[in-house]
Design a protein around this motif. Structure first.
Motif, PDB file in Angstrom:
ATOM      1  N   GLU A 174      -6.750  32.307  31.336  1.00  0.00           N
ATOM      2  CA  GLU A 174      -5.856  33.147  32.141  1.00  0.00           C
ATOM      3  C   GLU A 174      -6.155  33.002  33.628  1.00  0.00           C
ATOM      4  O   GLU A 174      -5.246  33.004  34.472  1.00  0.00           O
ATOM      5  CB  GLU A 174      -6.011  34.614  31.713  1.00  0.00           C
ATOM      6  CG  GLU A 174      -5.442  34.909  30.326  1.00  0.00           C
ATOM      7  CD  GLU A 174      -5.656  36.344  29.913  1.00  0.00           C
ATOM      8  OE1 GLU A 174      -5.128  36.734  28.855  1.00  0.00           O
ATOM      9  OE2 GLU A 174      -6.356  37.057  30.637  1.00  0.00           O
ATOM     10  N   LYS A 175      -7.424  32.873  34.006  1.00  0.00           N
ATOM     11  CA  LYS A 175      -7.765  32.654  35.419  1.00  0.00           C
ATOM     12  C   LYS A 175      -7.154  31.348  35.908  1.00  0.00           C
ATOM     13  O   LYS A 175      -6.599  31.276  37.016  1.00  0.00           O
ATOM     14  CB  LYS A 175      -9.283  32.638  35.576  1.00  0.00           C
ATOM     15  CG  LYS A 175      -9.942  34.022  35.477  1.00  0.00           C
ATOM     16  CD  LYS A 175     -11.427  33.951  35.702  1.00  0.00           C
ATOM     17  CE  LYS A 175     -12.089  35.338  35.627  1.00  0.00           C
ATOM     18  NZ  LYS A 175     -13.550  35.262  35.820  1.00  0.00           N
ATOM     19  N   GLN A 176      -7.252  30.284  35.082  1.00  0.00           N
ATOM     20  CA  GLN A 176      -6.660  29.009  35.489  1.00  0.00           C
ATOM     21  C   GLN A 176      -5.139  29.125  35.632  1.00  0.00           C
ATOM     22  O   GLN A 176      -4.552  28.595  36.578  1.00  0.00           O
ATOM     23  CB  GLN A 176      -7.008  27.935  34.456  1.00  0.00           C
ATOM     24  CG  GLN A 176      -8.506  27.562  34.423  1.00  0.00           C
ATOM     25  CD  GLN A 176      -8.812  26.543  33.339  1.00  0.00           C
ATOM     26  OE1 GLN A 176      -7.916  26.147  32.596  1.00  0.00           O
ATOM     27  NE2 GLN A 176     -10.066  26.124  33.262  1.00  0.00           N
ATOM     28  N   THR A 211     -10.140  34.464  28.754  1.00  0.00           N
ATOM     29  CA  THR A 211     -10.193  34.948  30.139  1.00  0.00           C
ATOM     30  C   THR A 211     -10.245  33.774  31.111  1.00  0.00           C
ATOM     31  O   THR A 211      -9.583  33.783  32.163  1.00  0.00           O
ATOM     32  CB  THR A 211     -11.432  35.845  30.322  1.00  0.00           C
ATOM     33  OG1 THR A 211     -11.400  36.884  29.336  1.00  0.00           O
ATOM     34  CG2 THR A 211     -11.426  36.474  31.710  1.00  0.00           C
ATOM     35  N   GLN A 212     -11.013  32.760  30.790  1.00  0.00           N
ATOM     36  CA  GLN A 212     -11.072  31.593  31.671  1.00  0.00           C
ATOM     37  C   GLN A 212      -9.712  30.894  31.748  1.00  0.00           C
ATOM     38  O   GLN A 212      -9.282  30.476  32.836  1.00  0.00           O
ATOM     39  CB  GLN A 212     -12.140  30.622  31.137  1.00  0.00           C
ATOM     40  CG  GLN A 212     -13.588  31.162  31.279  1.00  0.00           C
ATOM     41  CD  GLN A 212     -14.620  30.200  30.676  1.00  0.00           C
ATOM     42  OE1 GLN A 212     -14.223  29.184  30.093  1.00  0.00           O
ATOM     43  NE2 GLN A 212     -15.891  30.526  30.838  1.00  0.00           N
ATOM     44  N   ARG A 238      -4.369  30.959  38.839  1.00  0.00           N
ATOM     45  CA  ARG A 238      -4.589  30.084  39.989  1.00  0.00           C
ATOM     46  C   ARG A 238      -3.415  29.112  40.137  1.00  0.00           C
ATOM     47  O   ARG A 238      -2.918  28.876  41.244  1.00  0.00           O
ATOM     48  CB  ARG A 238      -5.901  29.317  39.788  1.00  0.00           C
ATOM     49  CG  ARG A 238      -6.343  28.580  41.044  1.00  0.00           C
ATOM     50  CD  ARG A 238      -7.681  27.863  40.826  1.00  0.00           C
ATOM     51  NE  ARG A 238      -8.742  28.826  40.511  1.00  0.00           N
ATOM     52  CZ  ARG A 238      -9.304  28.945  39.320  1.00  0.00           C
ATOM     53  NH1 ARG A 238      -8.892  28.174  38.323  1.00  0.00           N
ATOM     54  NH2 ARG A 238     -10.265  29.814  39.081  1.00  0.00           N
TER      55      ARG A 238
END
Length: 617
Positions: A485-487, A482-483, A490
């Motif tokens: 995918e967030k990066q 999940t982290q 962004r």
């Protein structure tokens, strides 16, 4: 596949060709040009204002595919009338746009542009109804077999398998550019001339895309003169047309096919052989083939066309494509069901192995318990034998004592009685010892069962602990994913913002160019206005120099008119009066000339602005 789906496939290629940055967006000016060209080839009226009204809230920046699709359906595709346009023109327009960007002809190419266009149309016809458009390997093999059959050769399956194993082929099928690259490589058509490949591609194109069931020469009996003429026949699902020759330029007639038509074989007569006839409601057409095989092929093809009309189908190859797709789906379903069955059998096999392992553990525990029981039984027997030996010793001692003390038996009869009682007590004691031994054996069995149950509970608790640890590890992996995918999201937002800034810069450059062009137009209008003023000035001068001819005066010659002209003196009162009387007329003429000059200037500026707006992209 309906007409709208076929048109959307070609338009999708045109839209993606205009998407230079591959962002799924195209500028509004390019969409206007594309919409105008589509309306032209589809023979529908074009509304240039509709696009601006449709994207009224999105004036800046490019327009996405999702935003253009409602406009395309509402203002273009909903107005299309089947039969009012030539679909090949639409395909040619879309092919021209997409070939400039994607079809690179660097190096030696085997396929001419027309053959590449026909293969592109065949690819669109046989491709899946999913975007991006791809053609599954089964359809590619089917198309290549048709082309090789038209060239009277067999398909080289080894070369096809080598191409399927390449990395350029996507997982779900071929793209059209990979397919054209394979055809241009020449591996599948090695040893075949370009003319043969062209004829084969055209034949397959007419058969699949043009819905031509069969073509060839036949002898036809005329309806009026009753003589025989050789014609080139073209059979389609709804008609049988015949021409003077195979160029198909001079159509001599067409026979409409419906459910009331039938075909029959005729005996040889009138010097013609291999005859058959096509019966309609109003007429009967007699024809003759070159041989029996050709007659059989033509009668079968006509019967196929009549069957398609009876079933309400417009294309044989569309029906065959749907059947092949259904067969692939059924094959895929059977493959998935087989995989599920194998997985279920594998699960059952694993369950069986697990149960067998448990059974082995149980058997091992039973063997250990049996060994313990045998040891207990041996120990019990040894104790019993020891006790029996002791009893035998005591009995021997008693017998010896009785033999030795036979004389004293009477005296010691009481003591013998006591000895017998003691023996009875010893036997009772032996029985109680045996019962105690049985109870001890039972207690040991219960203790072993309890230990086995306790070990099983401990193993189950350990498995649950392992499952809990695995779930915890999966949760940690999901958090890390999940982290990441967030990066990535962004970073994608930053890329899109940079693309938007680039598009704004381009728009500002276009506006600056438009401003410069507007300044050039203003300068041209200023020069036009100056020229119009000069023209009006010379018109006024000419009107002042003109002198009307009075009654009885001779008309001066052209050469001497200006030489005999004299400027009158201002002292002449008659002339001054006449000049004064003529001044209002000159002013009215100047006003008329000025208004006509302004109208001409306005018309010229409008035509100039129109030509400049057409030149500006």
């Amino acid at each position: 596949m309906d007409l709208r789906s076929e048109l959307l496939k070609s338009i999708w290629y045109a839209f993606t060709a205009l998407d230079i940055e591959k962002s799924g967006k195209v500028s509004k000016s390019q969409l206007k040009v594309l919409s105008h060209n589509l309306c032209t080839v589809l023979s529908i009226p074009h509304d240039p204002v509709a696009l601006d009204e449709h994207f009224r809230d999105d004036d800046d920046g490019p327009v996405s595919n999702q935003g253009y699709m409602p406009y395309l359906n509402k203002y273009i595709l909903d107005k299309v009338v089947p039969g009012s346009f030539v679909k090949e023109d639409v395909d040619n327009l879309c092919w021209t746009l997409t070939a400039k960007k994607n079809y690179h002809q660097g190096g030696v190419k085997i396929l001419p542009k027309d053959d590449a266009f026909r293969l592109w149309c065949l690819f669109n016809f046989l491709s899946e109804d999913k975007y991006p458009l791809v053609m599954v390997p089964d359809e590619v093999e089917y198309l290549l077999k048709k082309i090789c059959m038209a060239m009277s050769m067999e398909l080289n399956c080894v070369e096809l398998e080598d191409f399927l194993s390449q990395e350029s082929v996507v997982q779900n099928g071929f793209t059209v550019w990979a397919f054209l690259e394979m055809m241009n490589s020449g591996k599948l058509t090695r040893g075949i001339t370009k003319e043969t490949v062209t004829m084969a591609v055209e034949e397959v194109y007419r058969e699949i895309v043009g819905d031509v069931l069969k073509e060839g020469y036949l002898w036809k009996k005329s309806q009026l003169r009753r003589n025989w003429k050789e014609r080139w026949f073209t059979l389609k699902p709804n008609s049988l047309s015949y021409y003077t020759n195979e160029d198909r330029k001079d159509c001599k007639g067409s026979i409409t096919l419906d459910t009331n038509c039938c075909v029959e074989v005729l005996p040889d007569r009138d010097g013609k052989r291999c005859m058959f006839c096509l019966k309609t409601i109003s007429k009967t057409y007699e024809m003759s083939a070159s041989d029996t095989r050709q007659r059989q092929e033509w009668t079968s093809a006509i019967q196929t066309a009549i069957r398609l009309q009876a079933e309400g189908k417009t294309s044989l190859h569309k029906d065959l494509k749907l059947k092949r797709r259904e067969q692939r789906e059924q094959k895929e379903q059977r493959r998935k069901a087989k995989e599920q069955e194998l997985q279920r059998l594998q699960a059952l096999q694993e369950e069986k192995q697990r149960k067998l392992a448990e059974l082995e553990l149980l058997k091992e525990a039973q063997r250990q318990a049996q060994a313990l029981l045998e040891q207990d039984e041996l120990r019990r027997r040894q104790q019993y034998e020891q006790l029996q030996q002791n009893l035998e010793v005591q009995l021997r001692e008693a017998e010896e004592a009785r033999a030795n003390m036979q004389a004293e038996m009477v005296l010691k009869e009481a003591e013998a009685e006591k000895q017998r009682q003691r023996i009875v007590e010893l036997e009772d004691m032996q029985q109680r010892l045996e019962e105690a031994l049985q109870q001890e054996i039972k207690a040991r069995r219960d203790e072993e069962d309890f230990r086995y149950a306790q070990a099983r509970l401990l193993s189950e608790e350990e498995e649950k602990m392992k499952a809990l640890m695995a779930l915890q590890e999966e949760q940690e992996v999901y958090i890390l994913k999940t982290q990441r995918e967030k990066q990535e999201l962004r970073q994608e937002m930053e890329n899109k913002s940079r693309s938007l800034e680039d598009a704004q810069k381009q728009l500002e450059e276009v506006r600056a160019n438009r401003h410069r062009v507007d300044q050039d137009v203003v300068a041209a209008q200023r020069k036009l206005r100056q020229a119009s003023t000069n023209v009006k000035h010379w018109n006024v001068q000419m009107n002042r120099l003109m002198h009307p001819i009075g009654p009885g005066e001779k008309r001066p010659s052209i050469g001497s008119s200006f030489s005999s002209f004299k400027i009158p003196s201002q002292k002449d009162p008659g002339l001054r009066l006449r000049v004064k009387s003529e001044e209002p007329d000159e002013e009215s003429k100047e006003n008329v000339d000025r208004s006509s000059g302004l109208e001409e200037e306005r018309r010229l500026s409008q035509s100039f602005n129109g030509s400049m707006s057409m030149d500006i992209p």
